[in-house]
Enzyme design. Sequence first.
Site, short mmCIF file in Angstrom:
data_model
loop_
_atom_site.label_atom_id
_atom_site.label_comp_id
_atom_site.label_asym_id
_atom_site.label_seq_id
_atom_site.Cartn_x
_atom_site.Cartn_y
_atom_site.Cartn_z
N ARG A 1 0.84 -1.30 0.20
CA ARG A 1 -0.26 -0.15 -0.20
C ARG A 1 1.18 0.95 -0.09
O ARG A 1 0.29 2.39 -0.33
CB ARG A 1 -0.61 0.14 1.15
CG ARG A 1 -2.01 -1.05 0.59
CD ARG A 1 -2.52 -1.01 2.21
NE ARG A 1 -3.68 0.24 2.99
CZ ARG A 1 -3.67 0.37 4.49
NH1 ARG A 1 -3.39 -0.66 4.62
NH2 ARG A 1 -4.16 1.90 4.07
N ASN B 1 -5.56 -5.71 20.21
CA ASN B 1 -4.58 -5.75 20.68
C ASN B 1 -3.60 -5.50 19.09
O ASN B 1 -4.10 -5.27 18.27
CB ASN B 1 -4.76 -7.53 19.73
CG ASN B 1 -3.75 -8.41 19.51
OD1 ASN B 1 -2.42 -7.61 21.04
ND2 ASN B 1 -3.34 -9.55 19.31
#
Length: 450
Positions: free
Chosen positions: A17, A173
């Site tokens: 990306r 997380n």
Amino acid sequence: MTEPVAAIILAAGKGTRMKSDLHKVLHPIAGRPMLLHLIAAVDTLAPARTVVVTGAASAQVEAAVAPLGVATALQAEQLGTGHAVQQAQNALAGFDGDVLILYGDVPLVSPETMRAMLDRLQSDDAPATVVLGFRPADPGAYGRVIADRDGRIVKMVEFKDASPEERAETLCNSGLMAVRARDLFALLARVGNENAAGEYYLPDIVMLAAADGRASAVIETDAHEVAGVNSRAELAAVEHAWQQRRRAAAMADGATLIAPETVWFAYDTAIGRDVTIEPNVVFGRGVSVAGKAVIHAFSHLEGATVGEGASVGPYARLRPGAVLGKGARAGNFVEMKQAVLGAGAKANHLTYLGDAEVGAGANIGAGTITCNYDGFFKYRTKIGDGAFIGSNSALVAPVAIGAGAIVGAGSVVTRDVEAEALAVARGEQQQKSGWAGRFRERMKARKAAK
């Protein structure tokens, strides 16, 4: 007794990306590759070993960390975070201590947070693992941590595999963990890939330890500290957050920033007390500014040392090796490189000083340049204390101007000038009375005839 520490930093994915030929973790934040930010933070813990797990574009990452003495381990296939950590097993052979698992694209984790994770691992209830959690404004697709009031983890689940009730949990997380080395690889060997992505997930070791009757714990940090970088937009966001904290720190330490949001620091910029920084100033790497100096608007500094009470700019450019002594002034549109401006010396306007030494109290007139390069080699110019260089002068190096000497405006100086002498090196001025008027009449007549 404090256990020895090792760090495993995951940097195998290139980051498609980013749309870059440069590996994702090597893109800079505040002038330093994000991976090196993280390694610097780890180094404050005096780790016994640090291992970077590479994959795509591994040669780039290896070249970046080799000068630091950091080991690397190759993950030839990207089969998940658990698989990535396993690749560091050989590099940690014989190590018996606590292991931090970090991510190269999560660069701003502080040493204090790392130490808090290790301290929790060594606490009396001896958790099997410690997970670093956070609560983002938008939990999105992060894996969720389900924990009780004491921070003991009941369940960890990836977003892809979470139920609607589990996705409603806001504690996420970060992926960062602390685990004892003797537990880590034994647990990883039991991790399977029966999940939606067919990958080996590192967080699965938490539930495997739970199945053995050993609880894990979660501690929380602010979301900005575990912000990850997967795109140019996220890189800019992390840079912005870093700069905001650095500006606040500069002001807390006694610097005045007239328009803080327009000042950009490098990771190693050192700013003294009572320094004033005007709007739109950029600090590259390696800049030190002593107390009471003023950096005027639209100046760019890199590799430069600015002395106490000195003045820079506006619109000045100080390049590597530029040194301003106490009270010196490098004014508007002045550029310096590998040059020293002595105490109280000034170059106020439109000047280039390259490979030069300017003595204390000297005055460099507007438009002066040191001609330091002949197309092949660099040469030095030395200007003595109290010398005066007239405007629009060119000093052709190597050349020395003696203390107290004066160079007449418009001179091209190619030979040394002795102390207290006057040097004038320009063509003799001539005057032809009435010439200009006669010239204009001729030109008008010629134009009219066309």
